[in-house]
Motif scaffolding. Structure first.
Motif, short mmCIF file in Angstrom:
data_model
loop_
_atom_site.label_atom_id
_atom_site.label_comp_id
_atom_site.label_asym_id
_atom_site.label_seq_id
_atom_site.Cartn_x
_atom_site.Cartn_y
_atom_site.Cartn_z
N THR A 116 43.52 37.81 30.95
CA THR A 116 42.45 38.70 30.46
C THR A 116 42.69 40.16 30.82
O THR A 116 41.85 41.01 30.52
N GLN A 117 43.82 40.43 31.50
CA GLN A 117 44.16 41.79 31.92
C GLN A 117 43.12 42.39 32.86
O GLN A 117 42.92 43.61 32.90
N ASN A 118 42.46 41.53 33.64
CA ASN A 118 41.57 42.02 34.69
C ASN A 118 42.44 42.23 35.93
O ASN A 118 42.59 41.34 36.78
N LEU A 119 43.03 43.42 36.00
CA LEU A 119 44.06 43.66 37.00
C LEU A 119 43.53 43.67 38.43
O LEU A 119 44.22 43.24 39.35
N GLU A 120 42.29 44.15 38.61
CA GLU A 120 41.74 44.14 39.97
C GLU A 120 41.53 42.72 40.46
O GLU A 120 41.89 42.38 41.60
N CYS A 121 40.96 41.87 39.63
CA CYS A 121 40.75 40.47 40.03
C CYS A 121 42.08 39.76 40.23
O CYS A 121 42.21 38.92 41.13
N LEU A 122 43.06 40.09 39.41
CA LEU A 122 44.39 39.51 39.59
C LEU A 122 44.95 39.89 40.96
O LEU A 122 45.46 39.04 41.69
N ARG A 155 43.32 40.91 43.68
CA ARG A 155 42.56 40.30 44.77
C ARG A 155 42.83 38.80 44.88
O ARG A 155 42.84 38.23 45.98
N SER A 156 43.07 38.16 43.75
CA SER A 156 43.40 36.73 43.76
C SER A 156 44.78 36.48 44.37
O SER A 156 44.99 35.49 45.08
N LEU A 157 45.71 37.40 44.12
CA LEU A 157 47.04 37.29 44.74
C LEU A 157 46.93 37.43 46.25
O LEU A 157 47.63 36.73 47.01
N ALA A 158 46.04 38.31 46.71
CA ALA A 158 45.82 38.46 48.16
C ALA A 158 45.23 37.17 48.74
O ALA A 158 45.62 36.75 49.84
N LEU A 159 44.30 36.54 48.02
CA LEU A 159 43.76 35.25 48.47
C LEU A 159 44.86 34.21 48.61
O LEU A 159 44.91 33.45 49.59
N LEU A 195 52.70 38.16 47.95
CA LEU A 195 52.61 39.55 48.42
C LEU A 195 53.49 40.47 47.58
O LEU A 195 53.11 41.60 47.28
N ASP A 196 54.66 39.99 47.19
CA ASP A 196 55.55 40.80 46.35
C ASP A 196 54.87 41.13 45.02
O ASP A 196 54.94 42.26 44.53
N LYS A 197 54.19 40.13 44.44
CA LYS A 197 53.46 40.37 43.19
C LYS A 197 52.28 41.30 43.43
O LYS A 197 52.00 42.18 42.60
N LEU A 198 51.60 41.12 44.57
CA LEU A 198 50.47 41.98 44.90
C LEU A 198 50.90 43.43 45.02
O LEU A 198 50.23 44.34 44.51
N ASP A 199 52.04 43.67 45.68
CA ASP A 199 52.49 45.05 45.89
C ASP A 199 52.81 45.75 44.57
O ASP A 199 52.63 46.97 44.45
N ILE A 200 53.28 45.01 43.60
CA ILE A 200 53.51 45.59 42.26
C ILE A 200 52.18 46.03 41.66
O ILE A 200 52.06 47.11 41.08
N MET A 201 51.14 45.17 41.83
CA MET A 201 49.82 45.50 41.31
C MET A 201 49.23 46.71 42.03
O MET A 201 48.60 47.57 41.40
N ILE A 202 49.46 46.79 43.34
CA ILE A 202 48.90 47.89 44.12
C ILE A 202 49.44 49.23 43.64
O ILE A 202 48.73 50.24 43.62
N THR A 230 45.67 45.40 53.53
CA THR A 230 45.74 43.94 53.68
C THR A 230 47.17 43.44 53.56
O THR A 230 47.64 42.62 54.36
N SER A 231 47.89 43.94 52.57
CA SER A 231 49.28 43.53 52.37
C SER A 231 50.15 43.85 53.58
O SER A 231 50.97 43.04 54.02
#
Length: 373
Positions: free
Chosen positions: A116-122, A124-128, A148-155, A166-167
Motif C-alpha cells: 500500500t506504499q505506507n512507508l512509515e508503517c513499513l 516501523r514494522s521492520l523495526a518490530l 535492520l538493513d531494510k529498515l535503514d534503507i527506509m530511514i 532504534t536501529s
C-alpha cells in the motif's frame, strides 16, 4: 513520527518523546476520542499508536485495549494505507503481549505496508521484526540484521529519527552479542548523540543500559556500575515503570545484587531510614536530625527557609545570631548521614528560597498509620 495538524496529537507525541507517559496517555486518549467522532481515521490511528506506546511504558494496556474491538473491525473493513496502519498497531500489541500470533502479524504488517506504499508503517514494522528476532526467545541475529538493513534503507527515505536511534541501539546489541565490541560501542555512542541532538529523553536510559551491558561483556565492572547507575538515574519507578523495571532487573542480574526501586525507604514506626547505596542510616540519639530528614523526605521539592526550619523543627522564633550556625551545622551533619558523597550532595539541596530535597528522589514511606492496620 507522523506529521499531523492535530495539536493534541502533537502534544501527545512530544510528551511521549520526553518520557512523560501519563500525560501522553491522557492526551492521546482524548485525541483518539475526538478524531473518531470526526471520522478522521488517520489521526485516530496515530493517537492510538501513541496511546499504545505510552500504555506499554506505564505497564498497563487497559486504555489501549478499549480500542481493540474498533481497531480490529477497522482493519477488516479498510483498504490501502490505513489498513497497513491498523495492522501495524495490532502486530505491535501482539508483540508486547508475547502472543504466539505476533510473528505472523508482523509479517502481514510488513507485506501490507509495502503493497500500500505506507512507508512509515513499513519502517516501523521492520523495526518490530528486528526486535522480535533479536530477543532471546526467538534469537536469530542474522534475520534481525536482515530486517535492520531494510529498515535503514527506509530511514534514508523518511524523517523518522526515532527509528534511526532504534536501529543503532539494536545494531549495537547484536554486535555486542557477536563480541564485536569496538563496533558496538561506536554504534551506541552514535545513538546517544542522535538522542541528545533530537531531545529524545526517552531513549537515553536505554542507551546507557546498553553501554553498561557492553562494559560488563568486557569485564569492565567499574564502568558497568557507573553506566548502570546513570541509566537508573534517568528513569523513575513511578513515572517510567516498565523502563525502570527492565533496567533495574538488568543491573541486578549482572551485578549479582538487587537494585532498590527507591533512593530512600523510610519506616516511621521504627524510625529507620535506608539509602539505596549506604544501607540503613543510624539516627540513634540524633532525634533532631531524624525529624529534619523526615520533613524533607515527606515533602520532596518543597523549599524551607531558615525561619521555617527553626519554627517547625526547633519550635522557636528565628534569630539569625543564634540559629544560622545551628542550621548550617545540622544540614552538614544530615548530609554526612544521608548523602553517598556529602561534598557533592544530590539529595539535600539549597537555592535562594531555602533548603529542599531533590524532587527527583525516589522515596517509599511506611507511615505509622500503615503499621496500625
Amino acid at each position: 513520527m507522523k506529521q499531523t495538524t492535530n495539536h493534541l496529537i502533537k502534544i501527545a507525541q512530544l510528551e511521549y518523546q520526553k518520557g512523560h507517559f501519563m500525560e501522553a496517555s491522557v492526551s492521546a486518549k482524548t485525541a483518539a476520542q475526538d478524531s473518531l467522532s470526526q471520522k478522521n481515521f488517520s489521526d485516530w490511528l496515530e493517537a492510538a499508536r501513541i496511546l499504545l506506546l505510552a500504555n506499554n511504558e506505564l505497564d498497563s494496556l487497559l486504555e489501549f485495549e478499549a480500542l481493540l474491538t474498533p481497531l480490529q473491525q477497522f482493519e477488516k473493513d479498510s483498504e490501502g494505507p490505513t489498513k497497513a496502519s491498523a495492522q501495524y498497531l495490532l502486530a505491535h500489541y501482539l508483540l508486547i503481549k508475547n502472543s504466539p500470533e505476533a510473528e505472523t502479524a508482523i509479517a502481514n504488517s510488513i507485506s501490507t505496508g509495502a503493497s500500500t506504499q505506507n512507508l512509515e508503517c513499513l519502517a516501523r514494522s521492520l523495526a518490530l521484526a528486528s526486535f522480535f528476532y533479536a530477543r532471546e526467545a526467538n534469537k536469530n541475529l542474522a534475520k534481525s540484521v536482515e530486517y535492520l538493513d531494510k529498515l535503514d534503507i527506509m530511514i534514508q527515505e523518511l524523517s523518522l529519527y526515532d527509528l534511526s536511534i532504534t536501529s543503532l541501539i539494536y545494531r549495537s546489541f547484536i554486535n555486542g552479542e557477536r563480541n564485536q565490541f569496538e563496533r558496538a560501542q561506536e554504534l551506541i555512542w552514535q545513538a546517544y548523540e542522535k538522542a541528545q541532538h533530537h531531545g529524545h529523553q526517552l531513549a537515553l536510559p536505554t542507551i546507557l543500559a546498553q553501554i553498561a551491558r557492553l562494559q560488563k561483556q568486557q569485564n569492565r565492572n567499574d564502568l558497568f556500575q557507573m553506566y548502570s547507575e546513570l541509566a537508573l538515574r534517568g528513569v523513575s519507578a513511578q513515572r517510567h515503570p516498565r523502563l525502570y523495571r527492565q533496567i533495574s532487573e538488568f543491573c541486578s542480574y549482572y551485578s549479582g545484587k538487587p537494585v532498590s526501586a527507591f533512593d530512600f525507604v523510610l519506616d516511621e514506626s521504627q524510625s529507620l531510614l535506608r539509602e539505596r547505596d549506604k544501607g540503613y542510616i543510624d539516627f540513634r540519639n540524633q532525634h533532631i536530625l531524624l525529624e529534619l530528614a523526615i520533613l524533607f523526605l515527606k515533602n520532596p521539592g518543597m523549599r524551607y527557609s531558615k525561619e521555617d526550619l527553626i519554627e517547625i523543627i526547633w519550635k522557636q522564633a528565628y534569630d539569625p545570631d543564634i540559629h544560622d550556625n545551628l542550621i548550617y551545622v545540622s544540614i552538614k551533619r544530615l548530609r554526612l548521614l544521608m548523602e553517598p558523597n556529602s561534598e557533592s550532595p544530590k539529595y539535600i539541596l539549597r537555592d535562594r528560597k531555602g533548603y529542599y530535597l531533590n524532587a527527583q528522589t525516589q522515596i517509599q514511606v511506611k507511615t505509622r498509620e500503615e503499621h496500625k492496620v
